[in-house]
Structures are given as structure tokens and as C-alpha cells.
Design an enzyme around this catalytic site. Structure first.
Site, PDB file in Angstrom:
ATOM      1  N   LYS A   1      45.033 -31.828  39.083  1.00 43.18           N
ATOM      2  CA  LYS A   1      44.712 -33.014  39.120  1.00 43.18           C
ATOM      3  C   LYS A   1      46.411 -33.923  39.570  1.00 43.18           C
ATOM      4  CE  LYS A   1      43.525 -37.434  36.326  1.00 43.18           C
ATOM      5  NZ  LYS A   1      42.683 -37.660  35.286  1.00 43.18           N
TER       6      LYS A   1
ATOM      7  N   ARG B   1      44.171 -46.439  35.446  1.00 46.61           N
ATOM      8  CA  ARG B   1      44.405 -47.882  34.116  1.00 46.61           C
ATOM      9  C   ARG B   1      43.655 -49.388  34.281  1.00 46.61           C
ATOM     10  NH1 ARG B   1      49.686 -45.032  33.682  1.00 46.61           N
ATOM     11  NH2 ARG B   1      49.196 -43.111  33.869  1.00 46.61           N
TER      12      ARG B   1
ATOM     13  N   GLU C   1      51.509 -23.852  33.365  1.00 44.15           N
ATOM     14  CA  GLU C   1      50.034 -24.484  32.867  1.00 44.15           C
ATOM     15  C   GLU C   1      49.234 -23.542  32.394  1.00 44.15           C
ATOM     16  OE1 GLU C   1      50.377 -26.785  30.560  1.00 44.15           O
ATOM     17  OE2 GLU C   1      52.350 -27.680  30.934  1.00 44.15           O
TER      18      GLU C   1
ATOM     19  N   LYS D   1      48.059 -30.963  35.474  1.00 45.24           N
ATOM     20  CA  LYS D   1      48.260 -32.506  35.284  1.00 45.24           C
ATOM     21  C   LYS D   1      49.120 -33.181  35.786  1.00 45.24           C
ATOM     22  CE  LYS D   1      45.868 -36.335  33.626  1.00 45.24           C
ATOM     23  NZ  LYS D   1      45.071 -37.786  32.467  1.00 45.24           N
TER      24      LYS D   1
ATOM     25  N   TYR E   1      34.496 -39.689  43.019  1.00 43.50           N
ATOM     26  CA  TYR E   1      34.088 -41.663  42.434  1.00 43.50           C
ATOM     27  C   TYR E   1      32.975 -41.352  43.503  1.00 43.50           C
ATOM     28  CZ  TYR E   1      37.422 -41.856  38.888  1.00 43.50           C
ATOM     29  OH  TYR E   1      38.851 -41.698  38.131  1.00 43.50           O
TER      30      TYR E   1
ATOM     31  N   SER F   1      41.791 -41.794  40.897  1.00 45.52           N
ATOM     32  CA  SER F   1      41.562 -43.957  41.429  1.00 45.52           C
ATOM     33  C   SER F   1      42.171 -44.244  42.118  1.00 45.52           C
ATOM     34  CB  SER F   1      41.682 -44.134  40.304  1.00 45.52           C
ATOM     35  OG  SER F   1      42.523 -43.983  39.662  1.00 45.52           O
TER      36      SER F   1
ATOM     37  N   ARG G   1      53.386 -41.241  31.579  1.00 41.53           N
ATOM     38  CA  ARG G   1      53.041 -40.318  31.147  1.00 41.53           C
ATOM     39  C   ARG G   1      54.337 -39.088  30.991  1.00 41.53           C
ATOM     40  NH1 ARG G   1      48.823 -42.598  28.698  1.00 41.53           N
ATOM     41  NH2 ARG G   1      46.999 -43.163  30.484  1.00 41.53           N
TER      42      ARG G   1
HETATM   43  C1  PBG Z   1      43.925 -39.845  31.143  1.00 39.29           C
HETATM   44  C2  PBG Z   1      43.002 -39.995  32.438  1.00 39.29           C
HETATM   45  C3  PBG Z   1      44.096 -40.683  32.854  1.00 39.29           C
HETATM   46  C4  PBG Z   1      42.674 -39.394  34.255  1.00 39.29           C
HETATM   47  C5  PBG Z   1      41.301 -39.397  33.723  1.00 39.29           C
HETATM   48  N1  PBG Z   1      42.274 -38.458  32.738  1.00 39.29           N
HETATM   49  C6  PBG Z   1      45.171 -41.117  33.224  1.00 39.29           C
HETATM   50  C7  PBG Z   1      46.041 -41.132  33.350  1.00 39.29           C
HETATM   51  O1  PBG Z   1      46.234 -39.145  32.668  1.00 39.29           O
HETATM   52  O2  PBG Z   1      46.684 -41.658  32.968  1.00 39.29           O
HETATM   53  C8  PBG Z   1      42.684 -40.492  36.177  1.00 39.29           C
HETATM   54  C9  PBG Z   1      41.685 -40.226  36.449  1.00 39.29           C
HETATM   55  C10 PBG Z   1      42.198 -41.428  37.619  1.00 39.29           C
HETATM   56  O3  PBG Z   1      43.075 -41.450  38.101  1.00 39.29           O
HETATM   57  O4  PBG Z   1      41.204 -41.329  38.254  1.00 39.29           O
HETATM   58  N2  PBG Z   1      42.583 -39.581  29.630  1.00 39.29           N
END
Ligand code: PBG
Length: 326
Positions: free
Chosen positions: A249, A207, A234, A197, A314, A275, A218
């Protein structure tokens, strides 16, 4: 003049020929629908940066889950947005907290006919928005966070989740969660590891979707976009710790990573079309700049072609609907 004997175009001459020779195709069962539920809502709340996606009430979430079953979608991944937040994300452990209750409600609605998955991460529950608890320097404390994840995982398994999705990128999270599930007797609760990730600008709309309180980024726990080799490490660590599936991801900017992981993984590989990927295609389509349905289909097919067995998107239910009608 010499003309070619080998003509790849022969296999492209008719729709039936192209259908017959397609190397990959989409199926509803390969899709997972991510869904948001927000505590205290009386009406579903639209997410401005993700047109068509909402923060659900209990009722609309149950309806979305039932619709997904109807359409043959493979799974649902639940994210909860609590009313109150604190530094430790305490609400994540409450058996009646928003996410644990949603898991129970969705399981009551769909039983075993849809794989019910849930997010094991603190970012929706902390008042600072980080995926873990902070030490006195404001650094995300890996091992203190693991202790909370272990409890959160058991609470979600108790609520009935079939699959847990730890998304916080703490080192050792899969091993700790696996051990706590075993100790609690949840031997059949599976874990999909968000193994590779990346820290991504494309999480922006998420967010908003979870009303994230995060300031900053992060980058001290999620991977650096510059790195490819590290993804294998990983994944290997998560496999050694007992991951039942592994995830890459985001998806579209990381198809090389997906292909690498697909080539070496002995377990199913998931990819999360996040997203920002959703928002970009929706925005371009809304402007009439691209053909919405064709672009969505191509984007998910590309993720499957790169090696994903399953895709979180989605558009899962909408795509499933298209596949049903065709
Ligand atoms: C963290 C999490 C995130 C997403 C899924 N789980 C946000 C992040 O890591 O900042 C993002 C999913 C998306 O953008 O559709 N719990």
C-alpha cells in the site's frame, strides 16, 4: 523486402481473440470494498475529496454490504470514525464503539457470504491522529501501542470480524495480535498484514474521510518511498509472525514493490488502491480528461497484473456491477 513472420498483432485482431488471450481479468471476488462508518450520523455524509464515497450510517453501511454480496464482491474493509477521541484511542476498545458495532451489524447482515475485515489502528481514535500512543517526546511508542492493538484485535474478533487488518506499521504488531487472538480462542480469525505500507502523500483524501486530527506525518513508522529492498524485510517479518495475507500500500506508485512481494510471498498478496488514487482518477474524469470507466478498469487490472491476488478499491462494487453486465 522482407516482412515479419511473427506478428503479435494476430492475437489482437478481434475482441473475441483479445478476450481469449488475455493473461489477467478482473473478477468481483478479487475485490475488497473499503467502507467508512461514522458515529452519530443520521444521513450519510459525502466525502468531498472522494466523490461517490460517503461516511455511512449504520443503515447505509448495511445496505452497501448487502449490495456487495449481491454483486459477488469478495470482502469489505471497515473503518470507524468515533464521536469522541482521546490520547490513547480508548473508544477503539469499547465493544459498543463505532467500529466494533459496525462489524457486528455487518456480520448480522451478510453472515459468511462476504469476508468482513476491519482496521486495527488507532489513528481514527486518537485526538492527535497518530496510529499509536505517544511517549513524552511526542514519538509514537511502539511497544505501548502493541498492548492496545492486542486488545483492539480481540474486541474486533469478538464482534465477528473474519479478518483483521493492522495498518499502523508498528514493529511486531502481527505477532502480538496473533498471540492475543490465540489466547482468546479466536484461532480462525485471520490477519492481513499491511506489511509494506509507505508514508504517502496519496493518503490525503482518507484523512478527510476519517476526519483525521493528524498534524505532521507518519514518517517515523510508515516506510520511505525511496526504499524497495526494505519491503521484503517487512513482509518476511510479518510472515514469520503469522500473517495469513500480506498487503502492499499504496498500489499504483508501488507496482515494483507489489511485483517483488508477489514473487516471494507464499500467502495471498493484497494491494490497496488508496484514496488519492481514487481521487485523481475521479477528478480527471470529472474534467473530461480521461475515460472514467476505462481508466478505472485499466488501473485495477494493472495492480492485478503486477501480482496482487486481491485489490482493495473504493470502486469494488461499481466494477463488480460492470463485470456482471458484460
Ligand atoms: C491508517 C490507514 C490509512 C489508510 C488506511 N488505513 C491512513 C494513513 O496511513 O495515513 C489510507 C487509505 C486510503 O488512503 O485510502 N489507519
Amino acid at each position: 523486402m522482407s516482412f515479419p513472420h511473427h506478428r503479435p498483432r494476430r492475437l489482437r485482431t478481434t475482441p473475441a481473440m483479445r478476450r481469449l488471450t488475455a493473461e489477467h481479468r478482473l473478477a468481483p471476488a478479487d475485490l475488497i470494498l473499503p467502507a467508512f462508518i461514522r458515529e452519530g450520523l443520521s444521513e450519510p455524509n459525502p466525502i468531498a475529496s472522494m466523490p461517490g464515497v460517503v461516511q455511512h450510517t449504520t443503515d447505509t453501511l448495511k445496505r452497501a454490504a448487502a449490495e456487495a454480496v449481491e454483486l459477488g464482491v469478495g470482502g469489505i474493509m471497515l473503518f470507524g470514525i468515533p464521536e469522541t477521541r482521546d490520547a490513547e484511542g480508548t473508544a477503539s476498545l469499547d465493544p459498543d464503539g463505532v467500529l466494533n458495532k459496525a462489524i457486528r451489524d455487518v456480520r448480522a447482515e451478510v453472515g459468511d457470504s462476504l469476508v468482513v475485515m476491519s482496521d486495527v489502528c488507532l489513528d481514527e481514535f486518537t485526538d492527535h491522529g497518530h496510529c499509536g500512543v505517544l511517549d513524552s517526546d511526542g514519538y509514537v511508542d511502539n511497544d505501548a501501542t502493541l498492548e492496545i492493538y492486542a486488545k483492539m484485535a480481540v474486541a474486533q474478533a469478538d464482534a465477528g470480524a473474519h479478518v483483521l487488518g493492522p495498518s499502523g506499521m508498528m514493529d511486531g504488531q502481527i505477532g502480538v495480535i496473533r498471540q492475543s487472538l490465540e489466547d482468546a480462542g479466536h484461532v480462525n480469525t485471520a490477519v492481513v498484514a499491511y506489511a509494506a505500507k509507505y508514508a504517502s502523500a496519496f493518503y490525503g483524501p482518507f484523512r478527510e474521510a476519517v476526519d483525521s486530527q493528524l498534524k505532521g506525518d507518519r514518517r517515523t513508522y510508515q516506510m520511505d518511498a525511496a526504499n524497495r529492498r526494505e519491503a521484503i524485510q517487512e513482509v518476511e517479518l510479518d510472515l514469520a509472525e503469522g500473517a495469513d495475507m500480506v498487503m502492499v500500500k499504496p498500489a499504483m506508485s508501488y507496482l515494483d514493490i507489489l511485483a517483488d512481494v508477489a514473487a516471494m510471498s507464499p500467502v495471498p498478496v493484497a494491494a490497496y488502491q488508496i484514496s488519492g488514487e481514487y481521487a485523481m482518477i475521479e477528478a480527471a474524469a470529472a474534467n473530461g480528461w480521461i475515460d472514467r470507466r476505462a481508466a478505472i478498469t485499466e488501473s485495477v487490472l494493472g495492480i492485478r497484473r503486477a501480482g496482487a491476488n486481491v485489490v482493495l478499491t473504493y470502486w469494488a462494487s461499481e466494477i463488480a456491477g460492470w463485470l456482471k453486465e458484460s
